[in-house]
Design a protein around this motif. Structure first.
Motif, PDB file in Angstrom:
ATOM      1  N   LYS A  54       1.177  -1.722  -6.844  1.00 21.91           N
ATOM      2  CA  LYS A  54       2.389  -0.840  -6.069  1.00 21.91           C
ATOM      3  C   LYS A  54       3.429   0.214  -7.204  1.00 21.91           C
ATOM      4  CE  LYS A  54       3.640  -4.207  -3.695  1.00 21.91           C
ATOM      5  NZ  LYS A  54       4.640  -6.073  -3.475  1.00 21.91           N
ATOM      6  N   TYR A  88      -0.701   1.934  -0.024  1.00 21.47           N
ATOM      7  CA  TYR A  88       1.424   0.985  -0.323  1.00 21.47           C
ATOM      8  C   TYR A  88       1.316  -0.154   0.966  1.00 21.47           C
ATOM      9  CZ  TYR A  88       5.797   0.237  -2.700  1.00 21.47           C
ATOM     10  OH  TYR A  88       6.908  -0.319  -2.959  1.00 21.47           O
ATOM     11  N   MET A  91      -0.126  -3.196   0.776  1.00 25.44           N
ATOM     12  CA  MET A  91       0.668  -4.019  -0.364  1.00 25.44           C
ATOM     13  C   MET A  91       1.547  -4.586   0.092  1.00 25.44           C
ATOM     14  SD  MET A  91      -1.858  -3.626  -2.711  1.00 25.44           S
ATOM     15  CE  MET A  91      -0.767  -4.361  -4.171  1.00 25.44           C
ATOM     16  N   PRO A 146      -1.112  -8.860  -0.719  1.00 29.27           N
ATOM     17  CA  PRO A 146      -1.375  -8.095  -1.733  1.00 29.27           C
ATOM     18  C   PRO A 146      -1.789  -8.363  -3.115  1.00 29.27           C
ATOM     19  CG  PRO A 146       1.171  -8.814  -2.356  1.00 29.27           C
ATOM     20  CD  PRO A 146       1.327  -9.500  -0.802  1.00 29.27           C
TER      21      PRO A 146
END
Length: 203
Positions: A54, A88, A91, A146
């Protein structure tokens, strides 16, 4: 996956990241270099644990935004930042925050396509981004969050046929989502590096 190939990719993109960092010290206004740096970070994020991944994606977005401040019409950077936002978004377990990242990705893909309307890759990325919120919802509802979308969590079924169907569906979904993210990131980085190897235009 090919372990040797993964190690080589990791080393290649780590070298590219360090080279871009060194170039940035000499010339912080080089949009091509910032795009390569962001692309390398995007690629390297695939080799990290979720927290580090991340952070690396956020760093990639930052570098790409910096490139776009210098050259707002740089379609490679626009496309790459779209991929970073997509990655992103997958995630993040929060659907609202993830959808915000998918909308940003869509916006950047659209801008890239406007700059280069004949680019089929940009067009396909824009089309696929419309499916991202649904894939995200399915992935996270099946516990494929994630942890690099690598594990399946949740209650197990008692019927063996139900388990098999559920495993296959979860596995298919995992590979759909993971494959889409990896393909987009890999292509973005490849284009960025291919362009970096082109000789400078003669004046």
């Amino acid at each position: 996956m090919d372990m040797q190939g993964d190690i080589e990719r990791l080393m290649f993109f780590e070298h590219a990241r360090k080279a871009a960092e060194a170039t940035y010290i000499k010339n912080p206004s080089d949009a091509d270099n910032l795009t390569r740096w962001g692309g390398a970070l995007l690629e390297l994020s695939q080799f990290q644990n979720p927290a580090a991944s991340k952070q690396m994606l956020l760093d990639a977005i930052s570098k790409l935004e910096e490139a776009l401040l210098i050259d707002p019409k740089k379609h490679g950077a626009l496309w790459c930042i779209g991929n970073a936002h997509t990655s992103y978004g997958f995630m993040i377990p929060d659907e609202i925050i993830a959808t915000d990242h998918f909308q940003k990705a869509s916006h950047y893909f659209e801008q890239a396509l406007n700059e280069q309307p004949e680019n089929e890759l940009y067009r396909k990325s824009l089309e696929l981004t419309s499916q991202a919120p649904e894939l995200h919802k399915e992935a996270h509802s099946h516990g494929l969050g994630p942890q690099a979308l690598g594990g399946v969590a949740g209650p197990s079924s008692t019927a063996s046929t139900s388990k098999t169907v559920k495993k296959k569906k979860n596995s298919d979904l995992k590979y759909d989502v993971l494959g889409w993210v990896i393909l987009a990131a890999g292509i973005a980085t490849w284009i960025s590096f291919a362009k970096s190897q082109m000789p400078p235009p003669r004046q």
